[in-house]
Write a protein that holds these residues in place. Structure first.
Motif, PDB file in Angstrom:
ATOM      1  N   VAL A   1      -0.538  -0.814   2.801  1.00 42.77           N
ATOM      2  CA  VAL A   1      -2.295   0.016   2.892  1.00 42.77           C
ATOM      3  C   VAL A   1      -2.636  -1.096   4.234  1.00 42.77           C
ATOM      4  N   GLU A   2      -3.155  -0.234   4.921  1.00 41.19           N
ATOM      5  CA  GLU A   2      -3.738  -0.556   5.997  1.00 41.19           C
ATOM      6  C   GLU A   2      -5.442  -0.437   6.137  1.00 41.19           C
ATOM      7  N   LEU A   3      -5.788  -1.463   6.163  1.00 38.90           N
ATOM      8  CA  LEU A   3      -7.079  -1.427   6.321  1.00 38.90           C
ATOM      9  C   LEU A   3      -8.257  -2.590   7.557  1.00 38.90           C
ATOM     10  N   LEU A   4      -9.353  -2.066   7.808  1.00 38.05           N
ATOM     11  CA  LEU A   4      -9.627  -2.924   9.015  1.00 38.05           C
ATOM     12  C   LEU A   4     -11.463  -3.149   7.955  1.00 38.05           C
ATOM     13  N   ILE A   5     -12.349  -4.030   8.072  1.00 36.50           N
ATOM     14  CA  ILE A   5     -13.228  -3.880   7.028  1.00 36.50           C
ATOM     15  C   ILE A   5     -14.108  -5.003   8.407  1.00 36.50           C
ATOM     16  N   GLU A   6     -15.143  -4.236   8.903  1.00 35.15           N
ATOM     17  CA  GLU A   6     -16.287  -4.896   9.758  1.00 35.15           C
ATOM     18  C   GLU A   6     -17.057  -5.729   9.278  1.00 35.15           C
ATOM     19  N   ARG A   7     -17.717  -6.409   9.969  1.00 33.41           N
ATOM     20  CA  ARG A   7     -18.517  -7.306   9.316  1.00 33.41           C
ATOM     21  C   ARG A   7     -19.978  -6.455   9.186  1.00 33.41           C
ATOM     22  N   GLY A   8     -20.602  -5.956   8.066  1.00 35.61           N
ATOM     23  CA  GLY A   8     -21.732  -5.237   7.921  1.00 35.61           C
ATOM     24  C   GLY A   8     -21.494  -3.835   7.527  1.00 35.61           C
ATOM     25  N   GLU A   9     -20.228  -3.207   7.258  1.00 34.04           N
ATOM     26  CA  GLU A   9     -19.822  -2.000   6.932  1.00 34.04           C
ATOM     27  C   GLU A   9     -20.340  -2.365   5.087  1.00 34.04           C
ATOM     28  N   PHE A  10     -20.573  -0.801   5.380  1.00 33.72           N
ATOM     29  CA  PHE A  10     -20.070  -0.233   3.259  1.00 33.72           C
ATOM     30  C   PHE A  10     -19.527   0.687   3.742  1.00 33.72           C
ATOM     31  N   VAL A  11     -18.067   0.158   2.402  1.00 29.79           N
ATOM     32  CA  VAL A  11     -16.905   1.297   2.442  1.00 29.79           C
ATOM     33  C   VAL A  11     -16.553   2.134   1.143  1.00 29.79           C
ATOM     34  N   PHE A  12     -16.776   2.768   1.062  1.00 34.82           N
ATOM     35  CA  PHE A  12     -16.265   3.075  -0.219  1.00 34.82           C
ATOM     36  C   PHE A  12     -14.997   3.549  -0.827  1.00 34.82           C
ATOM     37  N   VAL A  13     -14.240   2.765  -1.756  1.00 36.30           N
ATOM     38  CA  VAL A  13     -12.596   3.665  -1.926  1.00 36.30           C
ATOM     39  C   VAL A  13     -12.432   4.185  -3.361  1.00 36.30           C
ATOM     40  N   THR A  14     -12.168   5.009  -2.977  1.00 31.32           N
ATOM     41  CA  THR A  14     -12.151   5.954  -4.430  1.00 31.32           C
ATOM     42  C   THR A  14     -10.529   6.565  -4.207  1.00 31.32           C
ATOM     43  N   GLY A  15     -10.127   7.457  -5.524  1.00 32.46           N
ATOM     44  CA  GLY A  15      -9.089   7.865  -5.446  1.00 32.46           C
ATOM     45  C   GLY A  15      -9.157   7.820  -7.240  1.00 32.46           C
ATOM     46  N   PRO A  16      -8.064   8.640  -7.269  1.00 26.58           N
ATOM     47  CA  PRO A  16      -8.225   9.200  -9.505  1.00 26.58           C
ATOM     48  C   PRO A  16      -7.249   7.843  -9.752  1.00 26.58           C
ATOM     49  N   SER A  17      -7.436   7.728 -11.087  1.00 28.19           N
ATOM     50  CA  SER A  17      -7.587   6.879 -12.098  1.00 28.19           C
ATOM     51  C   SER A  17      -5.522   6.078 -11.857  1.00 28.19           C
ATOM     52  N   GLY A  18      -5.896   4.835 -11.292  1.00 29.09           N
ATOM     53  CA  GLY A  18      -4.419   4.750 -11.475  1.00 29.09           C
ATOM     54  C   GLY A  18      -3.284   4.419  -9.874  1.00 29.09           C
ATOM     55  N   ALA A  19      -4.930   5.021  -8.865  1.00 26.98           N
ATOM     56  CA  ALA A  19      -4.549   4.695  -7.622  1.00 26.98           C
ATOM     57  C   ALA A  19      -4.070   3.609  -6.379  1.00 26.98           C
ATOM     58  N   GLY A  20      -5.049   2.328  -7.806  1.00 27.71           N
ATOM     59  CA  GLY A  20      -4.298   1.244  -7.386  1.00 27.71           C
ATOM     60  C   GLY A  20      -6.157   0.384  -6.806  1.00 27.71           C
ATOM     61  N   LYS A  21      -6.961   1.150  -6.431  1.00 24.87           N
ATOM     62  CA  LYS A  21      -8.497   0.989  -6.560  1.00 24.87           C
ATOM     63  C   LYS A  21      -8.443  -0.783  -6.811  1.00 24.87           C
ATOM     64  N   SER A  22      -8.643  -0.838  -8.215  1.00 28.56           N
ATOM     65  CA  SER A  22      -9.028  -2.065  -8.429  1.00 28.56           C
ATOM     66  C   SER A  22      -7.452  -2.924  -8.532  1.00 28.56           C
ATOM     67  N   THR A  23      -6.613  -2.557  -7.733  1.00 27.87           N
ATOM     68  CA  THR A  23      -5.596  -3.384  -7.827  1.00 27.87           C
ATOM     69  C   THR A  23      -6.282  -3.900  -5.802  1.00 27.87           C
ATOM     70  N   MET A  24      -6.526  -2.821  -5.190  1.00 23.03           N
ATOM     71  CA  MET A  24      -7.030  -2.898  -4.018  1.00 23.03           C
ATOM     72  C   MET A  24      -7.865  -4.106  -4.739  1.00 23.03           C
ATOM     73  N   LEU A  25      -8.819  -4.688  -5.062  1.00 26.23           N
ATOM     74  CA  LEU A  25      -9.759  -5.915  -4.613  1.00 26.23           C
ATOM     75  C   LEU A  25      -9.494  -7.186  -5.383  1.00 26.23           C
TER      76      LEU A  25
END
Lengths: 289, 297
Positions: free
Chosen positions: B57-81
Motif C-alpha cells: 500500500v502506497e499513500l500520502l495524506i497531507e495536513r488538513g486533508e479529509f480522506v475516506f478509505v472504503t472497501g468491502p469487509s476484509g479489505a484491510g481498512k481497519s488493519t490500515m488504521l
C-alpha cells in the motif's frame, strides 16, 4: 497521582462487591496472623517480666536453729543487689497461701508449709550472679532448697521460640494468601473493566498510568483487610479480657495487652504493601490494544 | 521496502506545543502528515496459510486533508488504521506519521504516538460507568494537564459535539448517536494531529450517520486531518472528498469524490477499467465509481 487515586476510588466504588469479598478474605487471613502475633507478644511480655523478677524463695529445713536463720537473713540483707529480705514462718506461709478463703484448707496443720526466706533481687543484677547466689544458699546447712523463676523463664523462652516460629510460618502462609487473593481480584477487575483499559491505551496512557489505580486498589484492599482483622481481633480480645480479667492477671502475673501500636501500624502497612504487590502481580499481562 | 532494524529511543513522539503546526490551519505550507510506503501486512492463519491483508500500500495524506478509505469487509481498512495507531505492526514497508517511522517506535513510545491521534470506533469504546465528562477528560489526564484546564477543554469539546450540559450524565445512558458524539469529543479534545475514524457510523441509522459525518466535517474545517474508514457509500456521496478504495489488500482506486466526476480518469486508474466504461449518458468516472461502490456495499 491525584488522577490515579480518583480512578482507583471510582474502581473500588464500581466493583465494591468484588472488593468487599476480597477484603473479607484478607481479613480472615489477617485475623489468624494477628491472633498468633497477640499470643507471641504477650508471651514475650510475660517472659520479660518473669525474667526481670529476681525473686528467690529459700526454703528452710524443719528445726533450723533460729540463730542460723537470723545470721542468714542478716547476711542476705548486706548482699549487694538484694533489695528486700523477708522471713516467712510456717504460719505466715500458711496464711499467705490460704488467706481467708477455704474453710476446709484451714484444717491443715500449722506447720503444713515450710518456713522460708523471700529474697527480692534488683532487676539490674545479672542472671548469672543470681544463680551463683542461689547455688551458695543451697549448700548452707539450714537451707532445704531454693526456688527461682529461672526455670519457668527458660520454659517460657522455649514456648516463645516455638510460638515465634509458628507465627513466622503462619505469616508466610498469610502473605501468600493475601497475594493470591489480591492478584485474583485484580485480574477479575481487569477483565470486567477491559473497555476502560482499552480506552486508556487508545488515548495514549502509559503502562504506569493504566496500572497505578489497580495497584492503589490493591493497597486499599490489603490495608482495609488488615485493619478490619485488627478491629475484629480487638473486639474479641477485649470481650474475653473483660470476662476473665482477674483470673488471667492472677494466673499469669501479668495483665494481657493488645498488640502495641507499632505492631498495629506494621500490620496495616504490610497489608497495604502486600496488596500493592498482589495488584502488580495480577496486572503482569495487561490487555494489549 | 524493509524497514531498518534500529529502534527509536524512548522519547515523546511530539513535543508539547508542536501540535498546532501539525493541524491543517496553514494550507499554504502543506506537508505530509501520514505516508504509507509499500506497506505489507500478513496474518498467519491457524490453518498455517498466510493472509495478505495489505499488499504494497502506497499513500500520502497531507495536513488538513479529509480522506475516506472504503472497501468491502476484509479489505484491510481497519488493519490500515490499526497500523497507524500501532495496534498492529507492519511486516514490510514504512509508515511515516509526522515524519517518524511508526514501525521503529519502541513499545514505550507508542503512547506518545497515540496522544497525537484521535481515534473513533464503530462500537464507540466509551466507559459506560463513567460520566460523559470523565470519558472525555481521560484523554487530557494522560497528558498531565491541570484539572482546571481539563475542565475548560472538556466543556469546549462537549459543546463542539452538541453534548453541552450533559457532562454529569453517565455515559451508559446516552443514545447510540450521543455515545458516538462523546467518542468524537474524546478524540478531538487533545487537539490531535490526525483523527482516525474506523466505521464510526456503522452502528447508527442513516440520519444519525450523516449527522456524525457532519461533525467530522466540522472538525476537519477547523484544520484537523481526518482519515475516515467506511463502507457506507451514501457518506461518500455527501461531499467531494478524496476516496481510497481498498480491495484485497491493495489500494485499487484513488479519486476525489463527486468533484472529480466530470474530470477525465487519472493516469493511475487501471487502463482496462477506464476503457471499459461506456461514454455517453454518464461521465466514465462516475460509472466506474458506482460499479466499484456497488461491490463495496
Amino acid at each position: 497521582m491525584a488522577g490515579s487515586l480518583e480512578r482507583a476510588k471510582r474502581g473500588l466504588y464500581a466493583e465494591w462487591r468484588l472488593h468487599a469479598l476480597s477484603v473479607v478474605s484478607l481479613a480472615v487471613a489477617f485475623v489468624c496472623l494477628g491472633a498468633a502475633l497477640l499470643v507471641v507478644v504477650n508471651l514475650h511480655d510475660l517472659k520479660e517480666r518473669w525474667g526481670r523478677i529476681g525473686r528467690a524463695s529459700v526454703y528452710l529445713k524443719d528445726g533450723a536453729p533460729p540463730q542460723q536463720v537470723e545470721a542468714l537473713v542478716s547476711a542476705l540483707k548486706q548482699t549487694e543487689g538484694v533489695r528486700e529480705v523477708r522471713y516467712l514462718s510456717p504460719i505466715d506461709a500458711r496464711n499467705a497461701a490460704l488467706g481467708v478463703a477455704d474453710p476446709t484448707l484451714k484444717a491443715l496443720p500449722q506447720d503444713a508449709f515450710p518456713a522460708s526466706i523471700e529474697v527480692d533481687v534488683a532487676p539490674e543484677v545479672p542472671e548469672a550472679e543470681v544463680q551463683a547466689m542461689v547455688n551458695k544458699l543451697g549448700q548452707l546447712p539450714a537451707v532445704d532448697g531454693v526456688e527461682t523463676y529461672g526455670t519457668w523463664t527458660a520454659r517460657l523462652g522455649s514456648l516463645l521460640q516455638g510460638g515465634t516460629i509458628a507465627a513466622g510460618a503462619l505469616a508466610l502462609i498469610v502473605f501468600g494468601a493475601v497475594l493470591a487473593v489480591v492478584a485474583s481480584t485484580m485480574r477479575l477487575a481487569l477483565t470486567r473493566r477491559r473497555t476502560e483499559v482499552e480506552v486508556l491505551r487508545l488515548v495514549g496512557a502509559s503502562d504506569g498510568f493504566v496500572r497505578t489505580p489497580y495497584v492503589l486498589e490493591g493497597v486499599f484492599q490489603g490495608a482495609i483487610g488488615s485493619a478490619t482483622a485488627l478491629a475484629i481481633l480487638a473486639l474479641l480480645f477485649f470481650t474475653v479480657k473483660a470476662h476473665a480479667d482477674g483470673d488471667l492477671s492472677g494466673l499469669l502475673g501479668l495483665d494481657p495487652a493488645f498488640l502495641p501500636l507499632p505492631v498495629i501500624a506494621a500490620m496495616i502497612a504490610t497489608g497495604g504493601l502486600l496488596g500493592a504487590l498482589g495488584g502488580a502481580l495480577g496486572l503482569r499481562k495487561l490487555t494489549a490494544v | 521496502m524493509a524497514h531498518a532494524g534500529g529502534r527509536a529511543p524512548l522519547t515523546p513522539f511530539l513535543r508539547a506545543g508542536s501540535r498546532d503546526a501539525l493541524r491543517g490551519g496553514d494550507f499554504s505550507a502543506k506537508k505530509p502528515v501520514l505516508v504509507f510506503d509499500d506497506v505489507q501486512k500478513v496474518y498467519r492463519q491457524p490453518s498455517g496459510g498466510d493472509l495478505h491483508v495489505l499488499r504494497g500500500v502506497e499513500l500520502l495524506i497531507e495536513r488538513g486533508e479529509f480522506v475516506f478509505v472504503t472497501g468491502p469487509s476484509g479489505a484491510g481498512k481497519s488493519t490500515m488504521l490499526k497500523l497507524v495507531y500501532r495496534a498492529e505492526t507492519v511486516d514490510d514497508g514504512r509508515i511515516l506519521f509526522c515524519g517518524r517511522d511508526i514501525a521503529r517506535l519502541t513499545d514505550e513510545s507508542v503512547p506518545f504516538l497515540r496522544r497525537n491521534l484521535g481515534i473513533v470506533f464503530q462500537d464507540f469504546k466509551i466507559v459506560p460507568s463513567w460520566t460523559v465528562s470523565e470519558n472525555v477528560a481521560i484523554a487530557l489526564e494522560v497528558l498531565g494537564l491541570s484539572s482546571r484546564l481539563i475542565r475548560q477543554r472538556v466543556a469546549v469539546a462537549l459543546e463542539r459535539v452538541g453534548l453541552a450540559g450533559r457532562g454529569g450524565d453517565r455515559a451508559g445512558v446516552l443514545s447510540g448517536g450521543e455515545q458516538q458524539r462523546l467518542a468524537i469529543a474524546r478524540a478531538i479534545v487533545g487537539e490531535p494531529a490526525m483523527v482516525l475514524a474506523d466505521e464510526p457510523t456503522g452502528n447508527l441509522d442513516p440520519a444519525l450517520a450523516l449527522d456524525i459525518l457532519g461533525l467530522f466535517e466540522e472538525i476537519h474545517a477547523s484544520g484537523t486531518t481526518v482519515l475516515f474508514a467506511t463502507h457506507d457509500r451514501t457518506l461518500l456521496d455527501v461531499r467531494p472528498r478524496r476516496i481510497l478504495v481498498l480491495d484485497e489488500g491493495r489500494v485499487t482506486d484513488v479519486h476525489a469524490g463527486l468533484a472529480a466526476y466530470a474530470e477525465p480518469a487519472p493516469s493511475y486508474v487501471d487502463g482496462d477499467e477506464a476503457d471499459a466504461e461506456p461514454v455517453g449518458a454518464r461521465p466514465p468516472r462516475h460509472a466506474r465509481e458506482e460499479r466499484r461502490l456497488r461491490r463495496v456495499s
